[in-house]
Design a protein around this motif. Structure first.
Motif, PDB file in Angstrom:
ATOM      1  N   ALA A   2       0.840  -1.195   0.000  1.00 18.63           N
ATOM      2  CA  ALA A   2       0.000   0.000   0.000  1.00 18.63           C
ATOM      3  C   ALA A   2       0.879   1.251   0.000  1.00 18.63           C
ATOM      4  O   ALA A   2       1.944   1.265   0.616  1.00 18.63           O
ATOM      5  N   PRO A   3       0.455   2.293  -0.698  1.00 16.16           N
ATOM      6  CA  PRO A   3       1.255   3.514  -0.702  1.00 16.16           C
ATOM      7  C   PRO A   3       1.253   4.169   0.678  1.00 16.16           C
ATOM      8  O   PRO A   3       0.264   4.126   1.396  1.00 16.16           O
ATOM      9  N   LEU A   4       2.402   4.746   1.024  1.00 16.80           N
ATOM     10  CA  LEU A   4       2.505   5.433   2.299  1.00 16.80           C
ATOM     11  C   LEU A   4       1.867   6.808   2.188  1.00 16.80           C
ATOM     12  O   LEU A   4       1.990   7.487   1.180  1.00 16.80           O
ATOM     13  N   SER A   5       1.208   7.196   3.239  1.00 16.47           N
ATOM     14  CA  SER A   5       0.472   8.443   3.225  1.00 16.47           C
ATOM     15  C   SER A   5       1.308   9.567   3.813  1.00 16.47           C
ATOM     16  O   SER A   5       2.067   9.364   4.748  1.00 16.47           O
ATOM     17  N   ARG A   6       1.141  10.753   3.284  1.00 14.50           N
ATOM     18  CA  ARG A   6       1.815  11.928   3.813  1.00 14.50           C
ATOM     19  C   ARG A   6       0.818  12.926   4.391  1.00 14.50           C
ATOM     20  O   ARG A   6       1.173  14.054   4.662  1.00 14.50           O
ATOM     21  N   ASN A   7      -0.423  12.510   4.551  1.00 13.62           N
ATOM     22  CA  ASN A   7      -1.396  13.475   5.049  1.00 13.62           C
ATOM     23  C   ASN A   7      -1.206  13.668   6.559  1.00 13.62           C
ATOM     24  O   ASN A   7      -0.632  12.828   7.233  1.00 13.62           O
ATOM     25  N   PRO A   8      -1.675  14.780   7.101  1.00 15.18           N
ATOM     26  CA  PRO A   8      -1.418  15.087   8.508  1.00 15.18           C
ATOM     27  C   PRO A   8      -2.237  14.265   9.494  1.00 15.18           C
ATOM     28  O   PRO A   8      -2.055  14.407  10.697  1.00 15.18           O
ATOM     29  N   PHE A   9      -3.097  13.390   9.019  1.00 17.62           N
ATOM     30  CA  PHE A   9      -3.955  12.630   9.917  1.00 17.62           C
ATOM     31  C   PHE A   9      -3.449  11.226  10.200  1.00 17.62           C
ATOM     32  O   PHE A   9      -4.082  10.477  10.922  1.00 17.62           O
ATOM     33  N   THR A  10      -2.320  10.839   9.607  1.00 15.23           N
ATOM     34  CA  THR A  10      -1.754   9.515   9.863  1.00 15.23           C
ATOM     35  C   THR A  10      -0.347   9.666  10.407  1.00 15.23           C
ATOM     36  O   THR A  10       0.306  10.695  10.219  1.00 15.23           O
ATOM     37  N   ALA A  11       0.117   8.647  11.083  1.00 13.90           N
ATOM     38  CA  ALA A  11       1.473   8.657  11.620  1.00 13.90           C
ATOM     39  C   ALA A  11       2.467   8.523  10.474  1.00 13.90           C
ATOM     40  O   ALA A  11       2.138   8.002   9.409  1.00 13.90           O
ATOM     41  N   PRO A  12       3.703   8.984  10.664  1.00 17.54           N
ATOM     42  CA  PRO A  12       4.708   8.829   9.610  1.00 17.54           C
ATOM     43  C   PRO A  12       4.919   7.352   9.287  1.00 17.54           C
ATOM     44  O   PRO A  12       5.093   6.523  10.166  1.00 17.54           O
ATOM     45  N   GLY A  13       4.861   7.036   8.012  1.00 22.18           N
ATOM     46  CA  GLY A  13       5.058   5.662   7.581  1.00 22.18           C
ATOM     47  C   GLY A  13       3.831   4.792   7.678  1.00 22.18           C
ATOM     48  O   GLY A  13       3.871   3.617   7.335  1.00 22.18           O
ATOM     49  N   GLU A  14       2.732   5.315   8.124  1.00 18.67           N
ATOM     50  CA  GLU A  14       1.501   4.537   8.253  1.00 18.67           C
ATOM     51  C   GLU A  14       0.776   4.510   6.911  1.00 18.67           C
ATOM     52  O   GLU A  14       0.520   5.553   6.317  1.00 18.67           O
ATOM     53  N   PRO A  15       0.453   3.329   6.410  1.00 18.72           N
ATOM     54  CA  PRO A  15      -0.237   3.270   5.127  1.00 18.72           C
ATOM     55  C   PRO A  15      -1.713   3.653   5.268  1.00 18.72           C
ATOM     56  O   PRO A  15      -2.301   3.533   6.333  1.00 18.72           O
ATOM     57  N   GLY A  16      -2.277   4.108   4.186  1.00 18.38           N
ATOM     58  CA  GLY A  16      -3.705   4.395   4.174  1.00 18.38           C
ATOM     59  C   GLY A  16      -4.026   5.848   4.423  1.00 18.38           C
ATOM     60  O   GLY A  16      -3.157   6.683   4.638  1.00 18.38           O
ATOM     61  N   ARG A  17      -5.301   6.108   4.396  1.00 16.67           N
ATOM     62  CA  ARG A  17      -5.789   7.469   4.593  1.00 16.67           C
ATOM     63  C   ARG A  17      -6.475   7.548   5.948  1.00 16.67           C
ATOM     64  O   ARG A  17      -7.306   6.716   6.267  1.00 16.67           O
ATOM     65  N   GLY A  18      -6.146   8.570   6.694  1.00 13.19           N
ATOM     66  CA  GLY A  18      -6.707   8.699   8.024  1.00 13.19           C
ATOM     67  C   GLY A  18      -7.757   9.767   8.150  1.00 13.19           C
ATOM     68  O   GLY A  18      -8.130  10.143   9.261  1.00 13.19           O
ATOM     69  N   LEU A  19      -8.249  10.277   7.032  1.00 12.90           N
ATOM     70  CA  LEU A  19      -9.209  11.376   7.085  1.00 12.90           C
ATOM     71  C   LEU A  19     -10.506  10.954   7.758  1.00 12.90           C
ATOM     72  O   LEU A  19     -11.023  11.668   8.623  1.00 12.90           O
ATOM     73  N   TRP A  20     -11.023   9.784   7.412  1.00 12.52           N
ATOM     74  CA  TRP A  20     -12.285   9.333   8.014  1.00 12.52           C
ATOM     75  C   TRP A  20     -12.105   9.038   9.491  1.00 12.52           C
ATOM     76  O   TRP A  20     -12.972   9.341  10.307  1.00 12.52           O
ATOM     77  N   ARG A  21     -10.971   8.438   9.844  1.00  9.51           N
ATOM     78  CA  ARG A  21     -10.704   8.165  11.254  1.00  9.51           C
ATOM     79  C   ARG A  21     -10.579   9.470  12.030  1.00  9.51           C
ATOM     80  O   ARG A  21     -11.129   9.610  13.122  1.00  9.51           O
ATOM     81  N   ALA A  22      -9.857  10.441  11.469  1.00 10.24           N
ATOM     82  CA  ALA A  22      -9.703  11.730  12.138  1.00 10.24           C
ATOM     83  C   ALA A  22     -11.050  12.439  12.279  1.00 10.24           C
ATOM     84  O   ALA A  22     -11.326  13.058  13.315  1.00 10.24           O
ATOM     85  N   LEU A  23     -11.892  12.340  11.265  1.00  5.96           N
ATOM     86  CA  LEU A  23     -13.220  12.952  11.333  1.00  5.96           C
ATOM     87  C   LEU A  23     -14.060  12.315  12.433  1.00  5.96           C
ATOM     88  O   LEU A  23     -14.734  13.017  13.211  1.00  5.96           O
ATOM     89  N   ALA A  24     -14.018  10.995  12.529  1.00  9.17           N
ATOM     90  CA  ALA A  24     -14.769  10.307  13.584  1.00  9.17           C
ATOM     91  C   ALA A  24     -14.226  10.654  14.969  1.00  9.17           C
ATOM     92  O   ALA A  24     -14.996  10.863  15.918  1.00  9.17           O
ATOM     93  N   GLU A  25     -12.903  10.732  15.098  1.00 12.52           N
ATOM     94  CA  GLU A  25     -12.312  11.057  16.396  1.00 12.52           C
ATOM     95  C   GLU A  25     -12.633  12.479  16.821  1.00 12.52           C
ATOM     96  O   GLU A  25     -12.934  12.731  17.995  1.00 12.52           O
ATOM     97  N   THR A  26     -12.594  13.425  15.897  1.00 14.62           N
ATOM     98  CA  THR A  26     -12.909  14.799  16.275  1.00 14.62           C
ATOM     99  C   THR A  26     -14.393  14.976  16.567  1.00 14.62           C
ATOM    100  O   THR A  26     -14.763  15.774  17.429  1.00 14.62           O
TER     101      THR A  26
END
Length: 116
Positions: A2-26
């Motif tokens: 899986a491609p590594l994500s560079r978005n601000p919602f995932t940890a460095p080196g964590e694959p995937g997109r964390g936008l939905w998880r971040a939205l649910a957490e907030t």
């Protein structure tokens, strides 16, 4: 792989997109802050300042996986001014404390793979 994500919602080196998880957490963090504010009553600063500080805490909660230390420091400053931000601060503190252990485990795994 899986491609590594560079978005601000995932940890460095964590694959995937964390936008939905971040939205649910907030969303959950906002609900906890609102319920805490209702229980505490009228304590704290004025309404506009509460909204601003609450938004700051929720943004720091969303980016805590990418910037754990910054999120913890920023949230701890806001907790002094806005007591209902204590529950999101606890989540941020837990993530910040677990971050070095996860990184060390990942590095140890890579060292073991490279040693073979």
């Amino acid at each position: 792989m899986a491609p590594l994500s560079r978005n601000p919602f995932t940890a460095p080196g964590e694959p995937g997109r964390g936008l939905w998880r971040a939205l649910a957490e907030t969303t959950g963090g906002a609900a906890l802050m609102l319920l805490t504010q209702l229980i505490l009553g009228g304590r704290g600063p004025a309404g506009e300042i509460q909204l601003l500080l609450g938004t700051v805490v929720l943004v720091l909660l969303a980016v805590r996986r990418r910037f754990p230390v910054l999120s913890l420091l920023g949230t701890s400053v806001v907790v002094g001014l806005l007591p209902p931000a204590g529950l999101p601060a606890a989540v941020t503190a837990y993530t910040s404390a677990a971050w070095p252990a996860r990184r060390a485990a990942r590095l140890n795994t890579l060292r073991a793979i490279n040693a073979q």
